[in-house]
Design an enzyme around this catalytic site. Structure first.
Site, short mmCIF file in Angstrom:
data_model
loop_
_atom_site.label_atom_id
_atom_site.label_comp_id
_atom_site.label_asym_id
_atom_site.label_seq_id
_atom_site.Cartn_x
_atom_site.Cartn_y
_atom_site.Cartn_z
N ILE A 11 15.90 28.44 49.64
CA ILE A 11 15.85 27.01 50.00
C ILE A 11 16.92 26.38 49.65
CG2 ILE A 11 14.25 25.13 49.42
CD1 ILE A 11 12.93 27.12 51.18
N ASP A 36 23.35 27.33 39.74
CA ASP A 36 22.61 28.44 39.67
C ASP A 36 23.26 29.53 38.81
OD1 ASP A 36 20.74 30.15 42.19
OD2 ASP A 36 21.96 31.33 41.04
N CYS A 151 5.95 24.55 51.69
CA CYS A 151 5.89 24.81 53.27
C CYS A 151 4.79 24.72 54.03
CB CYS A 151 6.85 25.76 53.61
SG CYS A 151 6.35 27.69 53.06
N THR A 152 3.65 25.47 53.34
CA THR A 152 2.52 25.77 54.20
C THR A 152 1.61 24.30 54.14
OG1 THR A 152 2.50 28.00 53.69
CG2 THR A 152 0.54 26.94 54.72
N LYS A 211 -2.10 28.46 47.67
CA LYS A 211 -2.98 27.41 47.20
C LYS A 211 -2.65 25.97 48.02
CE LYS A 211 -2.06 28.87 42.40
NZ LYS A 211 -1.49 28.38 41.05
N ASN A 314 9.29 28.55 57.56
CA ASN A 314 9.00 28.31 56.29
C ASN A 314 10.11 28.00 55.51
OD1 ASN A 314 8.41 31.33 57.17
ND2 ASN A 314 9.39 31.43 55.00
#
Length: 332
Positions: A11, A36, A151-152, A211, A314
């Site tokens: 992402i 990172d 994303c969902t 979820k 996604n």
């Protein structure tokens, strides 16, 4: 607008690619740092060479603490010590999900925080809202920390908002047919929580949890205790599909439902919801920036029941909503 990205995985890299793509035509977004813990020479290579979204149109290299993309130079770090001057930090590491942990970014100097995941733990939903761009982002009241949901949830929320307003949703069930992710295993190897996710991702269809439906009420409060669902992980690299079955308070027919979705795709949800009239398949939607793409021929009705199926990248669709939301928060 000054942005900092924490976490440069799938992402995080897609967010930067989306920003670079937008800046080619309308330079407004400045990434002033990326953090990172991984090796930055390898991360530079992964930004340029992407197995899903293809080769970046600029050469990328790492040198002296900077990610160099064409003529652009972005300071990069292996730990965060200072966020002064940061308008919005986009948290993409997947490691900091509780609002209280995200407040550390504010203490370091960031003005606002956008989480690329649902919040975890107990928290005040008014102080820490969950927003889906195009659905409830207009409820934003200048809170410092916001969740961009999943994303969902970004894929199902626009559909549910439209149908609940028109027909009143009584209850619903979601199946997300989801491409595998880094949370799964390349070969059979123990997963810390889930036996099925311990199995080889590229060789199996794997039922697991999501979820997205349960959390939908944080975006659409009227749907609290009305939605449930699960996920089926499939052996594809990217692009997923929602299979959404709803019981409505009013009888509904296929054409009026599709007409509502088509109208929204041309108006209030343009750029968020798209319509596919060409009977395409999953690989055709790689790098599609919309939150969801509805196939009208895959809408089915029976009395008060409706099933709607929609595609979503996604990675890329969600990353574009993160950029949209970050801009909206900054300019509020």
């Amino acid at each position: 607008m000054k942005i900092f990205i924490n976490g440069f995985g799938r992402i995080g890299r897609c967010v930067l690619r989306a920003i670079l793509e937008r800046n080619d035509t309308n330079p407004q977004l400045e990434v002033i740092g990326i953090n990172d813990p991984a090796n930055w020479e390898i991360l530079a290579y992964l930004l340029e060479h992407d197995s899903t979204h293809g080769l970046l149109n600029k050469e990328v290299r790492y040198s002296n603490g900077k990610l160099i993309i064409g003529s652009l130079e972005i300071p990069v770090f292996n730990s965060i010590k200072d966020l002064k001057g940061v308008g919005v930090i986009i948290e993409c590491s997947g490691k900091f999900l509780e609002p209280k942990t995200l407040e550390n970014y504010l203490l370091l100097g960031a003005k606002k925080v956008l989480l690329s995941a649902p919040f975890m733990g107990e928290y005040d939903e008014k102080q820490y809202p969950t927003l889906v761009y195009g659905v409830n982002h207009f409820l934003y009241q200048n809170q410092a920390i916001v969740s961009n949901a999943s994303c969902t949830t970004n894929a199902i929320a626009p559909i549910c908002a439209i149908l609940d307003k028109a027909f009143s949703i009584k209850e619903g069930m979601l199946t997300t047919i989801h491409s595998y992710t880094s949370d799964q295993k390349l070969i059979d190897l123990a997963h810390p929580l889930d036996k099925r996710r311990s199995r080889a991702a590229a060789s199996n269809i794997i039922p697991t949890t999501t979820k997205a439906a349960l959390a939908l009420h944080k975006v659409l409060p009227n749907l609290k205790n009305k939605m449930h669902g699960h996920s089926v992980r499939v052996p594809s690299l990217d692009v997923s599909m929602i299979d959404l079955s709803l019981f409505l308070e009013k009888k509904a027919l296929k054409d009026p439902i599709n007409d509502l979705l088509i109208t929204a795709s041309k108006g209030t949800l343009k750029g968020v919801l798209e319509i596919d009239l060409k009977e395409r398949v999953s690989s055709d939607f790689i790098s599609n920036p919309n939150s969801v793409i509805i196939a009208p021929d895959l809408t089915f009705t029976l009395e008060n029941m409706v099933k709607i199926m929609g595609w979503y990248d996604n990675e890329w669709g969600y990353s574009n909503r993160l950029v949209d939301m970050a801009q909206f928060m900054y300019h509020y």
